[in-house]
Design a protein around this motif. Structure first.
Motif, PDB file in Angstrom:
ATOM      1  N   THR A  92       0.798  -1.213   0.000  1.00 36.23           N
ATOM      2  CA  THR A  92       0.000   0.000   0.000  1.00 36.23           C
ATOM      3  C   THR A  92       0.837   1.272   0.000  1.00 36.23           C
ATOM      4  O   THR A  92       0.478   2.240  -0.634  1.00 36.23           O
ATOM      5  CB  THR A  92      -0.968   0.034   1.197  1.00 36.23           C
ATOM      6  OG1 THR A  92      -0.213  -0.155   2.388  1.00 36.23           O
ATOM      7  CG2 THR A  92      -2.018  -1.031   1.067  1.00 36.23           C
ATOM      8  N   SER A  93       1.971   1.292   0.700  1.00 32.75           N
ATOM      9  CA  SER A  93       2.758   2.520   0.692  1.00 32.75           C
ATOM     10  C   SER A  93       3.341   2.769  -0.691  1.00 32.75           C
ATOM     11  O   SER A  93       3.437   3.897  -1.135  1.00 32.75           O
ATOM     12  CB  SER A  93       3.871   2.471   1.741  1.00 32.75           C
ATOM     13  OG  SER A  93       4.860   1.546   1.386  1.00 32.75           O
ATOM     14  N   PHE A  94       3.708   1.729  -1.400  1.00 37.64           N
ATOM     15  CA  PHE A  94       4.244   1.903  -2.752  1.00 37.64           C
ATOM     16  C   PHE A  94       3.147   2.389  -3.688  1.00 37.64           C
ATOM     17  O   PHE A  94       3.382   3.233  -4.531  1.00 37.64           O
ATOM     18  CB  PHE A  94       4.847   0.597  -3.258  1.00 37.64           C
ATOM     19  CG  PHE A  94       5.623   0.756  -4.532  1.00 37.64           C
ATOM     20  CD1 PHE A  94       6.863   1.359  -4.512  1.00 37.64           C
ATOM     21  CD2 PHE A  94       5.120   0.311  -5.730  1.00 37.64           C
ATOM     22  CE1 PHE A  94       7.593   1.526  -5.678  1.00 37.64           C
ATOM     23  CE2 PHE A  94       5.837   0.467  -6.902  1.00 37.64           C
ATOM     24  CZ  PHE A  94       7.083   1.071  -6.875  1.00 37.64           C
ATOM     25  N   MET A  95       1.938   1.887  -3.533  1.00 39.37           N
ATOM     26  CA  MET A  95       0.837   2.301  -4.398  1.00 39.37           C
ATOM     27  C   MET A  95       0.623   3.803  -4.321  1.00 39.37           C
ATOM     28  O   MET A  95       0.447   4.460  -5.324  1.00 39.37           O
ATOM     29  CB  MET A  95      -0.466   1.598  -4.002  1.00 39.37           C
ATOM     30  CG  MET A  95      -0.493   0.137  -4.338  1.00 39.37           C
ATOM     31  SD  MET A  95      -2.136  -0.575  -4.140  1.00 39.37           S
ATOM     32  CE  MET A  95      -2.535  -0.266  -2.460  1.00 39.37           C
ATOM     33  N   HIS A  96       0.625   4.340  -3.122  1.00 39.46           N
ATOM     34  CA  HIS A  96       0.302   5.752  -2.951  1.00 39.46           C
ATOM     35  C   HIS A  96       1.446   6.675  -3.344  1.00 39.46           C
ATOM     36  O   HIS A  96       1.216   7.782  -3.781  1.00 39.46           O
ATOM     37  CB  HIS A  96      -0.116   6.025  -1.503  1.00 39.46           C
ATOM     38  CG  HIS A  96      -1.407   5.361  -1.155  1.00 39.46           C
ATOM     39  ND1 HIS A  96      -2.619   5.803  -1.642  1.00 39.46           N
ATOM     40  CD2 HIS A  96      -1.669   4.273  -0.416  1.00 39.46           C
ATOM     41  CE1 HIS A  96      -3.582   5.007  -1.190  1.00 39.46           C
ATOM     42  NE2 HIS A  96      -3.030   4.087  -0.452  1.00 39.46           N
ATOM     43  N   ASP A  97       2.675   6.238  -3.159  1.00 43.39           N
ATOM     44  CA  ASP A  97       3.811   7.128  -3.322  1.00 43.39           C
ATOM     45  C   ASP A  97       4.786   6.690  -4.405  1.00 43.39           C
ATOM     46  O   ASP A  97       5.929   7.096  -4.404  1.00 43.39           O
ATOM     47  CB  ASP A  97       4.570   7.231  -1.993  1.00 43.39           C
ATOM     48  CG  ASP A  97       3.699   7.726  -0.869  1.00 43.39           C
ATOM     49  OD1 ASP A  97       2.822   8.564  -1.130  1.00 43.39           O
ATOM     50  OD2 ASP A  97       3.891   7.272   0.265  1.00 43.39           O
ATOM     51  N   TRP A  98       4.380   5.869  -5.339  1.00 40.68           N
ATOM     52  CA  TRP A  98       5.317   5.287  -6.297  1.00 40.68           C
ATOM     53  C   TRP A  98       6.111   6.333  -7.067  1.00 40.68           C
ATOM     54  O   TRP A  98       7.270   6.139  -7.363  1.00 40.68           O
ATOM     55  CB  TRP A  98       4.622   4.308  -7.243  1.00 40.68           C
ATOM     56  CG  TRP A  98       3.740   4.934  -8.281  1.00 40.68           C
ATOM     57  CD1 TRP A  98       2.437   5.317  -8.136  1.00 40.68           C
ATOM     58  CD2 TRP A  98       4.104   5.241  -9.624  1.00 40.68           C
ATOM     59  NE1 TRP A  98       1.965   5.845  -9.303  1.00 40.68           N
ATOM     60  CE2 TRP A  98       2.962   5.808 -10.245  1.00 40.68           C
ATOM     61  CE3 TRP A  98       5.269   5.096 -10.377  1.00 40.68           C
ATOM     62  CZ2 TRP A  98       2.958   6.223 -11.574  1.00 40.68           C
ATOM     63  CZ3 TRP A  98       5.259   5.511 -11.704  1.00 40.68           C
ATOM     64  CH2 TRP A  98       4.114   6.069 -12.275  1.00 40.68           C
ATOM     65  N   ARG A  99       5.503   7.469  -7.346  1.00 41.34           N
ATOM     66  CA  ARG A  99       6.222   8.474  -8.141  1.00 41.34           C
ATOM     67  C   ARG A  99       7.345   9.139  -7.344  1.00 41.34           C
ATOM     68  O   ARG A  99       8.417   9.386  -7.881  1.00 41.34           O
ATOM     69  CB  ARG A  99       5.250   9.509  -8.694  1.00 41.34           C
ATOM     70  CG  ARG A  99       4.297   8.855  -9.705  1.00 41.34           C
ATOM     71  CD  ARG A  99       3.274   9.800 -10.229  1.00 41.34           C
ATOM     72  NE  ARG A  99       2.362  10.215  -9.176  1.00 41.34           N
ATOM     73  CZ  ARG A  99       1.259  10.914  -9.378  1.00 41.34           C
ATOM     74  NH1 ARG A  99       0.934  11.303 -10.601  1.00 41.34           N
ATOM     75  NH2 ARG A  99       0.468  11.253  -8.391  1.00 41.34           N
ATOM     76  N   THR A 100       7.126   9.422  -6.066  1.00 41.26           N
ATOM     77  CA  THR A 100       8.208  10.022  -5.281  1.00 41.26           C
ATOM     78  C   THR A 100       9.234   8.971  -4.871  1.00 41.26           C
ATOM     79  O   THR A 100      10.408   9.287  -4.699  1.00 41.26           O
ATOM     80  CB  THR A 100       7.697  10.772  -4.038  1.00 41.26           C
ATOM     81  OG1 THR A 100       6.875   9.909  -3.278  1.00 41.26           O
ATOM     82  CG2 THR A 100       6.935  12.009  -4.432  1.00 41.26           C
ATOM     83  N   ILE A 101       8.809   7.725  -4.714  1.00 39.95           N
ATOM     84  CA  ILE A 101       9.761   6.655  -4.413  1.00 39.95           C
ATOM     85  C   ILE A 101      10.717   6.476  -5.594  1.00 39.95           C
ATOM     86  O   ILE A 101      11.921   6.373  -5.425  1.00 39.95           O
ATOM     87  CB  ILE A 101       9.030   5.338  -4.088  1.00 39.95           C
ATOM     88  CG1 ILE A 101       8.361   5.443  -2.713  1.00 39.95           C
ATOM     89  CG2 ILE A 101       9.996   4.161  -4.131  1.00 39.95           C
ATOM     90  CD1 ILE A 101       7.433   4.308  -2.385  1.00 39.95           C
ATOM     91  N   LEU A 102      10.166   6.464  -6.800  1.00 42.22           N
ATOM     92  CA  LEU A 102      11.005   6.222  -7.971  1.00 42.22           C
ATOM     93  C   LEU A 102      11.667   7.475  -8.509  1.00 42.22           C
ATOM     94  O   LEU A 102      12.800   7.431  -8.973  1.00 42.22           O
ATOM     95  CB  LEU A 102      10.187   5.578  -9.088  1.00 42.22           C
ATOM     96  CG  LEU A 102       9.627   4.199  -8.808  1.00 42.22           C
ATOM     97  CD1 LEU A 102       8.907   3.665 -10.033  1.00 42.22           C
ATOM     98  CD2 LEU A 102      10.717   3.236  -8.380  1.00 42.22           C
ATOM     99  N   PHE A 103      10.971   8.601  -8.472  1.00 44.16           N
ATOM    100  CA  PHE A 103      11.493   9.799  -9.121  1.00 44.16           C
ATOM    101  C   PHE A 103      11.819  10.883  -8.103  1.00 44.16           C
ATOM    102  O   PHE A 103      12.357  10.599  -7.062  1.00 44.16           O
ATOM    103  CB  PHE A 103      10.532  10.261 -10.210  1.00 44.16           C
ATOM    104  CG  PHE A 103      10.307   9.196 -11.242  1.00 44.16           C
ATOM    105  CD1 PHE A 103      11.356   8.733 -12.023  1.00 44.16           C
ATOM    106  CD2 PHE A 103       9.068   8.609 -11.418  1.00 44.16           C
ATOM    107  CE1 PHE A 103      11.177   7.724 -12.956  1.00 44.16           C
ATOM    108  CE2 PHE A 103       8.874   7.606 -12.352  1.00 44.16           C
ATOM    109  CZ  PHE A 103       9.927   7.163 -13.123  1.00 44.16           C
TER     110      PHE A 103
END
Length: 181
Positions: A92-103
């Motif tokens: 769930t944390s990756f789902m919500h924040d995937w763009r800031t996690i990756l970029f």
């Protein structure tokens, strides 16, 4: 590990099949390595902040399943990424924040990025996102990604969140997603 080794060359791009973690800034600025389509294998359980920061040769990213989501900007300043593939397998944390996690969550210094919201910037080259094991499409997941053309959804999402595709004016689905009732 190789932070700032801009002239470092390998005969072929590194293969990470036996690696369990890649530390923060491990390959930052390693533009002589032709990563091309980078696949992060299931063996990797930790990926550090900025691990591939400023690696301009990365054109595609495949992250099947990461354990550590307390990271930020793994691919910051990687403007040539055209596609991203990842699993939402109960993350769930990756789902919500995937763009800031990756970029990046800060304004990049050049015009090769699209601002999706106040603090989310993705490469303008990013045209395709593929998601596996999608049970839910969360609120704002793709909001503001006007350059995004294709989303591939594997799985049967039970719900689509608020404004999940808001502002995706170029969007086409490769195949119509199947939703579970």
């Amino acid at each position: 590990a190789f932070d700032g080794c801009s002239s470092l060359e390998f005969a072929a791009a590194p293969v990470f099949e036996t690696v369990t973690s890649i530390g923060s800034y491990a390959f930052r600025g390693c533009n002589s390595i032709n990563f091309g389509q980078l696949r992060i294998p299931n063996t990797i359980k930790y990926l550090g902040n900025g691990a591939f920061d400023s690696c301009n040769t990365i054109t595609a990213v495949d992250i099947p399943n990461l354990i550590n989501y307390d990271i930020n900007g793994v691919f910051t300043n990687c403007p040539n990424i055209e596609s991203v593939e990842f699993s939402l397998d109960n993350c769930t944390s990756f789902m919500h924040d995937w763009r800031t996690i990756l970029f990046d969550s800060e304004m990049p210094s050049d015009d090769k990025y699209t601002q999706c919201s106040e603090n989310i910037f993705v490469p303008s080259a990013l045209k395709t996102v593929s998601i596996h094991d999608a049970a839910v499409i969360p609120d704002f997941m793709f909001a503001g990604m006007a350059e995004l053309k294709t989303i591939n959804i594997d799985g049967k999402p039970k719900s689509i969140g608020e404004s999940a595709f808001d502002g995706c004016s170029s969007l086409e689905f490769a195949a119509a997603p199947v939703f579970e009732t």
